[in-house]
Motif scaffolding. Structure first.
Motif, PDB file in Angstrom:
ATOM      1  N   GLN A 209      12.091  16.994  12.435  1.00  0.00           N
ATOM      2  CA  GLN A 209      12.606  15.790  13.077  1.00  0.00           C
ATOM      3  C   GLN A 209      11.519  14.723  13.210  1.00  0.00           C
ATOM      4  N   SER A 210      10.266  15.173  13.307  1.00  0.00           N
ATOM      5  CA  SER A 210       9.156  14.235  13.445  1.00  0.00           C
ATOM      6  C   SER A 210       8.938  13.402  12.185  1.00  0.00           C
ATOM      7  N   ILE A 211       9.494  13.837  11.063  1.00  0.00           N
ATOM      8  CA  ILE A 211       9.362  13.054   9.831  1.00  0.00           C
ATOM      9  C   ILE A 211       9.896  11.642  10.045  1.00  0.00           C
ATOM     10  N   LEU A 212      11.036  11.550  10.727  1.00  0.00           N
ATOM     11  CA  LEU A 212      11.618  10.225  10.985  1.00  0.00           C
ATOM     12  C   LEU A 212      10.727   9.405  11.899  1.00  0.00           C
ATOM     13  N   ALA A 213      10.093  10.068  12.882  1.00  0.00           N
ATOM     14  CA  ALA A 213       9.192   9.339  13.782  1.00  0.00           C
ATOM     15  C   ALA A 213       7.963   8.839  13.031  1.00  0.00           C
ATOM     16  N   VAL A 214       7.387   9.680  12.160  1.00  0.00           N
ATOM     17  CA  VAL A 214       6.211   9.266  11.386  1.00  0.00           C
ATOM     18  C   VAL A 214       6.559   8.067  10.505  1.00  0.00           C
ATOM     19  N   ARG A 215       7.727   8.121   9.882  1.00  0.00           N
ATOM     20  CA  ARG A 215       8.121   7.044   8.969  1.00  0.00           C
ATOM     21  C   ARG A 215       8.470   5.757   9.693  1.00  0.00           C
ATOM     22  N   PHE A 216       9.336   5.853  10.698  1.00  0.00           N
ATOM     23  CA  PHE A 216       9.954   4.650  11.249  1.00  0.00           C
ATOM     24  C   PHE A 216       9.351   4.164  12.560  1.00  0.00           C
ATOM     25  N   ALA A 217       8.391   4.914  13.109  1.00  0.00           N
ATOM     26  CA  ALA A 217       7.760   4.465  14.360  1.00  0.00           C
ATOM     27  C   ALA A 217       6.333   3.987  14.133  1.00  0.00           C
ATOM     28  N   ASN A 218       5.910   3.887  12.864  1.00  0.00           N
ATOM     29  CA  ASN A 218       4.536   3.504  12.557  1.00  0.00           C
ATOM     30  C   ASN A 218       4.509   2.439  11.468  1.00  0.00           C
ATOM     31  N   ALA A 219       4.034   1.267  11.814  1.00  0.00           N
ATOM     32  CA  ALA A 219       3.954   0.178  10.841  1.00  0.00           C
ATOM     33  C   ALA A 219       2.974   0.492   9.715  1.00  0.00           C
ATOM     34  N   LEU A 220       2.068   1.441   9.948  1.00  0.00           N
ATOM     35  CA  LEU A 220       1.101   1.820   8.920  1.00  0.00           C
ATOM     36  C   LEU A 220       1.773   2.547   7.761  1.00  0.00           C
ATOM     37  N   PHE A 221       2.804   3.367   8.063  1.00  0.00           N
ATOM     38  CA  PHE A 221       3.391   4.233   7.040  1.00  0.00           C
ATOM     39  C   PHE A 221       4.681   3.699   6.434  1.00  0.00           C
ATOM     40  N   GLU A 222       5.548   3.130   7.242  1.00  0.00           N
ATOM     41  CA  GLU A 222       6.881   2.774   6.738  1.00  0.00           C
ATOM     42  C   GLU A 222       6.844   1.891   5.493  1.00  0.00           C
ATOM     43  N   PRO A 223       6.007   0.856   5.437  1.00  0.00           N
ATOM     44  CA  PRO A 223       6.048  -0.026   4.262  1.00  0.00           C
ATOM     45  C   PRO A 223       5.638   0.645   2.954  1.00  0.00           C
ATOM     46  N   ILE A 224       4.875   1.736   3.022  1.00  0.00           N
ATOM     47  CA  ILE A 224       4.377   2.331   1.776  1.00  0.00           C
ATOM     48  C   ILE A 224       5.309   3.403   1.216  1.00  0.00           C
ATOM     49  N   PHE A 225       6.351   3.762   1.930  1.00  0.00           N
ATOM     50  CA  PHE A 225       7.292   4.770   1.423  1.00  0.00           C
ATOM     51  C   PHE A 225       8.257   4.115   0.445  1.00  0.00           C
ATOM     52  N   ARG A 226       7.723   3.822  -0.760  1.00  0.00           N
ATOM     53  CA  ARG A 226       8.520   3.176  -1.794  1.00  0.00           C
ATOM     54  C   ARG A 226       7.762   3.270  -3.118  1.00  0.00           C
ATOM     55  N   ARG A 227       8.457   2.960  -4.208  1.00  0.00           N
ATOM     56  CA  ARG A 227       7.930   3.159  -5.558  1.00  0.00           C
ATOM     57  C   ARG A 227       6.677   2.335  -5.845  1.00  0.00           C
ATOM     58  N   GLU A 228       6.512   1.199  -5.176  1.00  0.00           N
ATOM     59  CA  GLU A 228       5.336   0.369  -5.446  1.00  0.00           C
ATOM     60  C   GLU A 228       4.037   1.053  -5.030  1.00  0.00           C
ATOM     61  N   TYR A 229       4.109   1.988  -4.085  1.00  0.00           N
ATOM     62  CA  TYR A 229       2.902   2.605  -3.547  1.00  0.00           C
ATOM     63  C   TYR A 229       2.816   4.115  -3.765  1.00  0.00           C
ATOM     64  N   ILE A 230       3.958   4.769  -3.955  1.00  0.00           N
ATOM     65  CA  ILE A 230       3.970   6.234  -4.036  1.00  0.00           C
ATOM     66  C   ILE A 230       3.984   6.691  -5.486  1.00  0.00           C
ATOM     67  N   ASP A 231       3.051   7.584  -5.819  1.00  0.00           N
ATOM     68  CA  ASP A 231       3.012   8.158  -7.163  1.00  0.00           C
ATOM     69  C   ASP A 231       4.043   9.269  -7.299  1.00  0.00           C
ATOM     70  N   HIS A 232       4.044  10.202  -6.346  1.00  0.00           N
ATOM     71  CA  HIS A 232       5.031  11.277  -6.354  1.00  0.00           C
ATOM     72  C   HIS A 232       5.029  11.969  -4.994  1.00  0.00           C
ATOM     73  N   VAL A 233       6.009  12.802  -4.769  1.00  0.00           N
ATOM     74  CA  VAL A 233       6.140  13.567  -3.526  1.00  0.00           C
ATOM     75  C   VAL A 233       6.300  15.036  -3.875  1.00  0.00           C
ATOM     76  N   GLN A 234       5.578  15.901  -3.158  1.00  0.00           N
ATOM     77  CA  GLN A 234       5.725  17.352  -3.327  1.00  0.00           C
ATOM     78  C   GLN A 234       6.277  17.955  -2.038  1.00  0.00           C
ATOM     79  N   ILE A 235       7.309  18.774  -2.173  1.00  0.00           N
ATOM     80  CA  ILE A 235       7.900  19.470  -1.031  1.00  0.00           C
ATOM     81  C   ILE A 235       7.807  20.967  -1.308  1.00  0.00           C
TER      82      ILE A 235
END
Length: 517
Positions: A209-235
């Motif tokens: 559940q904290s994934i949403l908090a990390v993404r949407f409660a932090n101006a440092l992270f939210e803008p970079i979660f997109r193709r312009e900045y992310i090379d790939h994601v591993q789960i």
């Protein structure tokens, strides 16, 4: 022998929380492993936090005659053993007898077969004019349809001004697209979509559940979660244990069906979803549904399957109990997934899960694109370590961020460093089995963390071409027990110029416990 009834208010509620409304929880599969290992510990924890109403009742339904007192004694012994298990999620230094007695005093056992009308008639008499009722299907998936049908025909799912009627259904919710669609159509004949709570215990974990908090409660992270900045994601969801006593289940299911279109896709959805307008249940579920609908259908060359083999003293899968000696069932699955939308176009999501691997780890690693190297052309720097944000879900709870700094000294030299955060350093972490929030939310009627019919079906649709490939079943590659998986999975990423994040590193590895997948 239990003590007189205790009240829910004996323990203070967490800040911002209040007791759930009074309800009767009916558990089908009362003597099963899920009830003992997860539901009862979760109810105990909710009782400890004062989040259950004093008028709550718990009715267990199972085949086999059993006195309520005997069922209560069995659950008490199970709870004590799980509390004493230091490797388990429920481990606690001291069991609160008052909190458990509060639960135990509200237990009642009803015997009966799930596929006969008799038990539903008995249940109707037992419930009487009870208002709010939750029916929890902690049973094999083959019972989902007949139980919901008989609940409906007995009038037990009819809601009124006096109370709600809800049904909680465990996974697996189907085994492919056709079966999931059929199951949805069958149960929705007898209950509304708003009454069905399809549960995925991964979503009950605070770190998920904290994934949403990390993404949407932090101006440092939210803008970079997109193709312009992310090379790939591993789960990654890796375990060191084998199938243990679940060989029969695994032979019917396999790692891919067990983990990919549900647990791992749910994590992908949390990472990739667009910001909802609010945290209203439907707003969040709408955004996740958009992601599942945008997943490009997987092709056979996007998937690698593996099966662990004997290595040293560790047995191979085919040597496990209830496993065929020539089994082709996979215990490892890796997949390359693309989300076809504006935010993520061209960004691969690499998913992997497996048994008997190097380390136990559930995590999401978001790797940023490389920066231009021109600035460091005349320095000893040949390459830069990529920036990676890692969200650690199990067994470590926290985040790490890999980045580059200048090494002290007269020469411009860049070195890799890591910044990390652990939940235990900032918050008190209580025993939690992952079902507490889900049970509490179901009582409140909050469907945010539960899966909707459309999301279930689109997830299965995305993998249906791999489950039923035109060229026949996919090959299953062997890998040594205790390794990081088959070499073919490494080649899947190598073909894209990438590599898996190492499983074994400086982080302490806690032993696996028998978590329910």
């Amino acid at each position: 022998m239990s003590t007189p009834l205790a009240t829910a208010t004996s323990s203070p509620q967490p800040a911002g929380k209040h007791p759930a409304p009074p309800c009767t929880l009916v558990i089908f599969g009362a003597a099963g492993d899920l009830t003992k290992r997860l539901l009862m510990p979760a109810l105990y924890n909710l009782s400890s936090d004062g989040l259950l109403d004093d008028k709550m009742k718990i009715i267990g339904v199972n085949h086999g005659e059993l006195e309520t007192s005997a069922w209560r004694d069995q659950l008490t012994e199970s709870l004590k053993s799980f509390a004493a298990d230091k490797a388990g999620a429920f481990h606690t230094s001291k069991l609160d007898d008052r909190a458990w007695n509060w639960v135990a005093d509200r237990l009642q056992y009803v015997a009966g077969e799930f596929e006969t009308d008799d038990v539903f008639n008995k249940l109707k008499q037992t419930l009487g004019d009870s208002g709010n009722v939750i029916f929890y299907l902690a049973v094999s998936s083959r019972f989902f349809k007949p139980i919901v049908e008989r609940l409906g025909r007995a009038g037990l799912l009819k809601e009124s001004d006096q109370g709600f009627r809800r049904v909680v259904i465990e996974k697996p919710f189907g085994h492919d697209y056709a079966s999931a669609k059929d199951l949805n159509e069958s149960i929705l004949k007898f209950a509304g979509e708003n009454q069905i709570y399809r549960i995925d215990h991964f979503l009950g974990k605070d770190t998920v559940q904290s994934i949403l908090a990390v993404r949407f409660a932090n101006a440092l992270f939210e803008p970079i979660f997109r193709r312009e900045y992310i090379d790939h994601v591993q789960i990654t969801a890796a375990e060191t244990i084998g199938v243990e006593a679940r060989g029969g289940f695994y032979e019917q299911t396999g790692a891919f069906r067990d983990m990919v279109p549900n647990h791992l896709f749910q994590l992908l959805g949390m990472v990739a979803m667009e910001p909802p307008n609010s945290f209203d249940a439907e707003a969040v579920r709408d955004k996740k549904a958009e992601i599942f609908d945008a997943i490009q259908p997987l092709k056979p060359n996007d998937v690698v399957l593996g099966q662990y083999e004997k290595s040293g003293t560790m047995a191979g899968y085919r040597e496990e109990a209830d496993v065929a000696p020539d089994s082709q069932t996979e215990t490892y699955a890796a997949a390359r997934v693309f989300v076809e939308n504006w935010r993520w176009a061209g960004v691969p999501f690499y998913l992997r899960t497996g048994k008997r691997m190097t380390a136990r780890r559930t995590e999401i690693s978001v790797q940023l694109k490389a920066v231009p190297f021109l600035l460091f052309r005349d320095t000893p720097v040949d390459t830069l370590v990529p920036n990676v944000l890692t969200l650690r879900i199990d067994p470590e709870h926290g985040t790490t961020f890999d980045f580059n700094v200048k090494v002290p000294g007269p020469v411009m030299q860049v070195g890799a460093v890591k910044s990390s955060f652990k939940y235990g350093d900032f918050f008190d972490e209580k025993p939690n089995v992952g079902y507490e929030t889900l049970l509490y939310d179901c009582m409140l009627g909050d469907e945010t963390l539960f899966q909707r019919a459309d999301s279930i079906e689109t997830s299965w649709a995305a993998v249906d071409g791999v489950l039923h490939p035109e060229g026949g079943p996919l090959p299953v590659h062997g890998y040594a027990s205790g390794s990081a998986g088959p070499k073919e999975a490494d080649e899947l990423l190598k073909a894209d110029g990438r590599a898996w994040r190492p499983l074994a590193d400086e982080h302490t590895q806690k032993p696996d416990h028998d978590d329910k997948n």
